[in-house]
Write an enzyme that holds these catalytic residues in place. Structure first.
Site, PDB file in Angstrom:
ATOM      1  N   TYR A  58      42.822  28.758  -1.833  1.00 38.01           N
ATOM      2  CA  TYR A  58      42.394  28.173  -3.117  1.00 38.01           C
ATOM      3  C   TYR A  58      42.392  28.854  -4.307  1.00 38.01           C
ATOM      4  CZ  TYR A  58      41.080  24.930  -6.660  1.00 38.01           C
ATOM      5  OH  TYR A  58      41.581  24.354  -7.856  1.00 38.01           O
TER       6      TYR A  58
ATOM      7  N   GLY B  95      45.293  30.731  -4.022  1.00 40.71           N
ATOM      8  CA  GLY B  95      46.217  30.217  -4.051  1.00 40.71           C
ATOM      9  C   GLY B  95      47.021  30.045  -5.388  1.00 40.71           C
TER      10      GLY B  95
ATOM     11  N   ASN C 275      34.715  22.884 -14.316  1.00 40.87           N
ATOM     12  CA  ASN C 275      34.128  21.952 -13.367  1.00 40.87           C
ATOM     13  C   ASN C 275      34.184  20.641 -14.183  1.00 40.87           C
ATOM     14  OD1 ASN C 275      32.458  24.384 -12.275  1.00 40.87           O
ATOM     15  ND2 ASN C 275      32.261  22.909 -10.689  1.00 40.87           N
TER      16      ASN C 275
ATOM     17  N   ASP D  33      29.863  31.645  -3.000  1.00 42.81           N
ATOM     18  CA  ASP D  33      29.573  30.006  -4.090  1.00 42.81           C
ATOM     19  C   ASP D  33      29.836  30.673  -5.132  1.00 42.81           C
ATOM     20  OD1 ASP D  33      29.564  27.640  -4.323  1.00 42.81           O
ATOM     21  OD2 ASP D  33      27.288  28.059  -4.684  1.00 42.81           O
TER      22      ASP D  33
END
Length: 319
Positions: free
Chosen positions: A150, A153, A179, A279
């Site tokens: 992701y 990409g 977010n 993360d």
């Protein structure tokens, strides 16, 4: 007279809200989605048979990895799974959607002369070493990690946009989304807001990964869509982006969990699990460009947005 606009990923969480807004102002909208993560329930109110059917709305089930041809004035490219469980489920497909799908849409924009918008992401910053993140920061991304399908990409999709802009004079508009939450999120998409709300409403423990000190900045979907349209319509013609769109209010995961518990009235305990690979520990946008060039900043406070989102999830869980 309205514009003819193609929205890829238009049956998704954010895409469906964008379709609503464009239709409300009088545009004709082609909603393109392969329904990998998009849901027909998000756009059912616009389709034939609904009391709110719009004659200016067309749904086409199609995968952007395959070429698509239409005469349009503008393209909003939102096609891509966005939550870690969904984009990691088929990582190669995620990469193809972001690279080949982007190239197909840029080719369509080149042929038709359409202005094209790319919904990029704060994930291009990776696990940032700069805080808050400005658009000039190049990022700190693991190119071979679980999230790289992701992250990379979206990064290569931005590269394609700027190369088509430089080489073929395609009119591009690139935003980096931080977010986002709100009604029509998939209850099972695995993002932190939906996870916490569903767990709280079901009386399950709220799952916090790591010690809960990692931070995020949460933007309500209505604010985000307003930013999209301002970027397309208001930004200077010679400004292709990128521009950050997000809420600069920063909260830890533990703070968010407590917000959700309070607003749902849940007595669920908070439990901790190991932090997932790569993360990010901090995430907050610098939105100076959005303020100065678009006249945009978020209007919906986290508590107010969470109330609307909780109300939506409560209906979904009862259903």
């Amino acid at each position: 007279m309205g514009k003819r606009i193609l929205v890829t990923g238009g049956a998704g969480f954010v895409g469906s809200h964008l379709c609503d807004r464009l239709l409300a102002r009088g545009d004709d909208v082609i909603c393109l989605d392969n329904l990998f993560t998009g849901r027909l329930t998000n756009i059912s109110h616009l389709m034939a048979g609904s009391l709110k059917t719009s004659p200016h709305f067309e749904f086409v089930r199609h995968d952007v990895v395959e070429p698509y041809f239409a005469e349009v004035d503008e393209i909003y490219n939102l096609a891509s799974p966005a939550s870690p469980p969904r984009y990691q489920h088929n990582s190669i497909k995620t990469l193809k959607t972001n690279f080949i799908g982007m190239m197909n849409m840029l080719g369509l924009a080149k042929r038709t002369g359409a202005k094209i918008f790319q919904a990029s992401t704060s994930e291009v910053y990776g696990d940032p070493l700069v805080h808050p993140q400005t658009e000039s920061y190049w990022g700190h991304v693991n190119p071979i990690g679980l999230r790289s399908c992701y992250d990379e990409g979206k990064r290569v999709a931005e590269t394609l946009c700027f190369d088509y802009h430089r080489n073929h004079n395609v009119d591009i508009k690139v935003v980096r989304i931080f977010n986002t939450y709100g009604p029509r999120m998939d209850p099972d998409d695995g993002r932190v807001v939906s996870n916490f709300i569903v767990q709280a409403l079901k009386g399950q423990p709220l799952t916090v990964y790591g010690d809960g000190s990692q931070t995020r900045a949460f933007c309500f979907v209505d604010d985000l869509v307003t930013g999209f349209i301002k970027m397309m319509d208001v930004s200077p013609k010679d400004f292709p982006g990128p521009v950050n769109l997000g809420n600069p209010g920063e909260f830890t995961m533990l703070e968010l969990a407590e917000w959700v518990k309070k607003l749902t009235g849940s007595q669920s305990p908070i439990i901790h699990k190991p932090l997932p690979s790569d993360d990010p520990k901090q995430r907050r946008p610098d939105i100076s460009k959005a303020r100065s060039l678009l006249g945009w900043e978020p209007q919906v406070a986290l508590g107010d947005g969470l109330k609307q989102t909780i109300e939506y999830f409560a209906t979904q869980i009862r259903a």
